[in-house]
Design an enzyme around this catalytic site. Structure first.
Site, PDB file in Angstrom:
ATOM      1  CG  ASP A 310      62.937   2.698  61.861  1.00 26.98           C
ATOM      2  OD1 ASP A 310      61.987   3.412  61.497  1.00 26.98           O
ATOM      3  OD2 ASP A 310      62.932   2.021  62.902  1.00 26.98           O
ATOM      4  CB  THR A 312      62.870   5.306  66.092  1.00 25.34           C
ATOM      5  OG1 THR A 312      61.622   5.985  65.952  1.00 25.34           O
ATOM      6  CG2 THR A 312      63.293   5.289  67.542  1.00 25.34           C
ATOM      7  CG  ASP A 547      66.901   0.678  66.271  1.00 25.55           C
ATOM      8  OD1 ASP A 547      65.805   0.520  65.685  1.00 25.55           O
ATOM      9  OD2 ASP A 547      67.118   1.598  67.073  1.00 25.55           O
TER      10      ASP A 547
END
Length: 802
Positions: A310, A312, A547
């Protein structure tokens, strides 16, 4: 309306219930045993570890043989009994170290539910939850125990990990929530109805967190090899026992020969070295603040050839900063836009990173009354709140809320191309919690957020590129913005970002598109999962890093799920690896450790299995020839130490960067079987060339045994030299050291006496060296053929390193 509002406006009974248990209530339930009494990690106890390492089948075999050889009075021949103590002690020590490492890291990385007691909200450890506790839920939280919803605000729970149902389930007061599910949107409060081992998550965690080596290609391969060896041991052992006891040898000599033949047949160090390598891997990863929740993940890391990340929290820091608010010419003032942003941030009890940045820049809540909310979800890409007379406000992705071709959307694309995150602040013509929301959207402002790129992200990307590990950036953000960030880090192919909304849904076309692309934006959680599956369908071993709650499904389906320690409870719960320091730069170290463990286990497996093969075949040939076994137990013990035991221990802990490949059993046996055959045949021939027959004197027998032992050690050391390739200074030193110790054993008068060796028959020694030389040439030829075959097979996929 917020949950705080629900609590404040409820009747007294409801208010008391939502305030949670009192300290006295908690103490009463603890005394009654109504606790979530599941250990943080279901690792083996100290007693279980000792029992598992001492009471093994191999130790039992060695113990019987040790007693037999001790009964003959030749105590020096019983030195192989040291292996019983060494195997057990090393195994116990390493597993206890790994156990302590895992449990310390687990305490740091465990999900901590927020529980209300005496009207106060606080985080506690999962095993401190008691029956009837009131537990808060927010986006990304995992449901830790089963319960019933007391209050909910647009609460959506994903139960796909339990039921297989892919769509989130909307929960209302009175609905049941199951442990192991997680919140994808909204917030709520529930009361615990099942705790401890009654809850589903407890049973799941108990099985998933054990210190175990099951469900791995490596372990199953070794088990298959050991099963075949067991079948070979039976006839070889019976023939050896008959040959030694039925001959004209004295009882002590027959027993010594029998034990010497049987001891090396057992690959006593293979399981030990495998366990040590895994345990040391866990300990080393622990130094990097990396929690291994399932030990087979270490093996999977070695096989990873694609990393899906990902943006971010991986390429960029989690935190953001509000850069500017560009108000459009819609009659709205900058002040009113700022008030709306402040109200939206205050209306969300569990704000995400974007809202947190907005709240920091606009902390002054105008006091608008919330009449309806729509929490952010990865599927719809927007959130909002209705404020009665102040209107209905939305905050979300411009390319989702606005039609293609609109001026605001085009401007957002231009800003996003610089790597910035852009959100649209807009009004809606209907309440945000209406079924047909968002309805007609009127843009008010573009909210520009800055994300800090991780300083170590470029080095990590470069590492994976150098190691020929493909990297895919899969993000829910705007594709152009994600591509700009990835391009700035030098990721190949990042200049051609793909909007996931244009991807096909059929498996084969999707796999083609995912293979061809590098950066994907506007990916929803279901697509992330599908993209991981598409890569796996093409034979890739996929590691997924993430996350957020939107990463959970992909983390679960990936071969290796890697979660950040600061990520959501749900992402940490389903991942096999948790990076507690939240550093993407730790991932190369994790991958390298996996490669080191698996590559070195394969190396030492060649040594142990070669010994087993030549021991079994030599015993069969000696038995069929009906001649005394040429070696004593002390011979095979010291030979195993110099050619296998000490080198294998050192090699199992050495650096190794080559990516593991499937086909472990085939590769090992292609080397071990031919090498074992060569050693056994050469040793048998050299023995027969010197053996003087049944009437030979004791000196003649010792010289014949010495000749055979020289041949065996010469070729076995060459096998070690092959396994140690490619060479480095310390590997050359290791090989020369073992060769020097072996040579000294034959030359020093003291060792000649204690090991009953006599190389004084120069003709016999010459024959031994000749047979050993021929054996070396054949083994070397086998290695070159295997190398050619491996490269030929690898050419179908990708070339092996030189």
């Amino acid at each position: 309306m917020s949950l705080a509002g629900v609590t404040g406006n409820a009747n007294d009974g409801t208010r008391d219930l939502l305030d949670g248990l009192t300290a006295a209530d908690v103490a009463q339930r603890v005394a009654a045993g109504q606790t979530n009494d599941v250990p943080a990690r279901a690792s083996r106890s100290v007693a279980q570890i000792i029992r598992a390492n001492v009471l093994t089948r191999i130790n039992a075999i060695y113990a019987v043989l040790f007693v037999l050889v001790m009964s003959t009075g030749y105590f020096l021949d019983g030195i192989f009994g040291v292996l019983i103590v060494a195997n057990s002690a090393i195994g116990v020590v390493q597993e206890l170290r790994a156990k302590r490492t895992l449990e310390k890291l687990a305490i740091i990385g465990q999900s901590r539910p927020r529980v209300r007691r005496d009207g106060q909200s606080a985080e506690i450890a999962p095993n401190e939850v008691v029956l009837d506790d009131v537990i808060e839920l927010g986006a990304g939280d995992q449901v830790v125990v089963d319960g019933t919803v007391l209050a909910a605000e647009a609460l959506e729970v994903d139960e796909s990990l339990l039921t297989g149902e892919s769509d989130p389930v909307v929960k209302a007061p009175g609905d049941r929530v199951l442990s192991g599910s997680f919140v994808v949107a909204g917030s709520g409060v529930y009361t615990a109805t099942k705790v401890g081992r009654d809850a589903y998550a407890a049973r799941l965690a108990e099985e998933a967190s054990k210190f175990t080596l099951v469900k791995s290609e490596l372990r199953s391969g070794i088990d298959r090899i050991l099963k075949v060896i067991t079948y070979l041991l039976v006839p070889a052992g019976l023939l050896t026992i008959y040959n030694q006891l039925a001959g004209d040898q004295a009882w002590p000599e027959a027993i010594r020969g029998m034990v010497a033949a049987l001891v090396p047949m057992v690959p006593e160090g293979l399981i030990l070295m495998t366990s040590i390598a895994f345990a040391v891997g866990v300990i080393r990863l622990g130094r990097y603040k990396c929690l291994v929740q399932e030990l087979p993940a270490i093996e999977g890391l070695a096989r990873v050839d694609v990393v899906c990340a990902d943006k971010t929290g991986t390429l960029t820091e989690n935190g953001m900063r509000l850069a500017e608010v560009r108000v459009r010419n819609t009659g709205e003032s900058s002040a009113n836009a700022a008030r709306a942003l402040a109200a939206l941030a205050a209306a969300d009890p569990r704000p995400n990173a974007s809202l947190q940045a907005i709240a920091e820049a606009h902390p002054n809540d105008p006091g608008w009354t919330v009449t309806g909310t729509a929490p952010f979800s990865s599927a719809r890409k927007w959130s909002g709140a209705s404020f009665g007379e102040h209107g209905n406000w939305l905050l979300g992705a411009p390319d989702v809320l606005l039609a293609e071709g609109s001026v605001e959307r085009a401007e957002a694309e231009r800003i996003g191309a610089r790597g910035l995150r852009v959100l649209l602040l807009a009004r809606s013509d209907r309440p945000v919690d209406a079924e047909d929301a968002p309805g007609r959207v009127s843009p008010v402002a573009l909210v520009v957020l800055e994300q800090r790129i991780r300083p170590d992200a470029k080095d990590t990307i470069d590492y994976f590129h150098d190691q020929r590990v493909g990297m895919k950036v899969i993000s829910g953000d705007n594709a152009t913005s994600v591509g700009a960030v990835a391009s700035g880090l030098g990721l190949p192919g990042a200049d051609r970002p793909v909007d996931a909304r244009t991807l096909p849904s059929e498996p084969e076309p999707l796999a083609d598109a995912v293979e061809a692309g590098t950066v994907f934006g506007r990916v929803d959680p279901g697509q992330k999962r599908a993209m991981v599956g598409a890569l796996q369908s093409r034979g890739h071993t996929v590691a997924m890093t993430g996350d957020g709650v939107n990463d959970v499904l992909a983390l679960k389906d990936a071969d290796i799920g890697v979660a950040m320690g600061s990520g959501s409870q749900a992402s940490r719960a389903v991942a096999q690896i948790v990076l507690l320091d939240n550093k993407f730069a730790t991932l190369p170290k994790v991958v390298a450790e996996g490669r080191r463990v698996i590559g070195n286990i394969e190396r030492v497996s060649n040594l142990f299995l070669t010994k087993t093969v030549y021991s079994v075949l030599l015993a069969l040939m000696i038995g069929m020839a009906q001649v005394p076994y040429p070696f004593l137990p002390r011979h095979v013990t010291i030979t195993a130490w110099f050619t296998i035991g000490v080198p294998a221990f050192i090699l199992s802990l050495a650096p190794n960067t080559e990516r593991a490949r499937s086909g472990f059993v085939g590769r090992v046996m292609r080397m071990a079987i031919p090498a074992g055959i060569v050693i056994s045949v050469a040793t048998f021939v050299s023995y027969l060339l010197v053996y003087q027959g049944p009437g030979a004197s004791q000196v003649d027998r010792i010289q014949a045994g010495t000749t055979a032992l020289i041949t065996l050690i010469v070729i076995a050391l060459w096998v070690l030299a092959i396994v140690a390739r490619p060479y480095s200074w310390w590997k050359v030193g290791l090989i020369l050291g073992m060769a020097g110790l072996s040579t000294a054993m034959f030359l020093m008068p003291l060792t000649q006496k204690y090991f009953e060796l006599d190389p004084s028959n120069l003709a016999g020694t010459a024959k031994a060296l000749l047979c050993g030389g021929v054996g070396i040439l054949v083994v070397e030829a086998v290695w070159w053929v295997n190398r050619w075959w491996s490269r030929r097979q690898a050419a179908v996929g990708e070339p092996l390193p030189a």
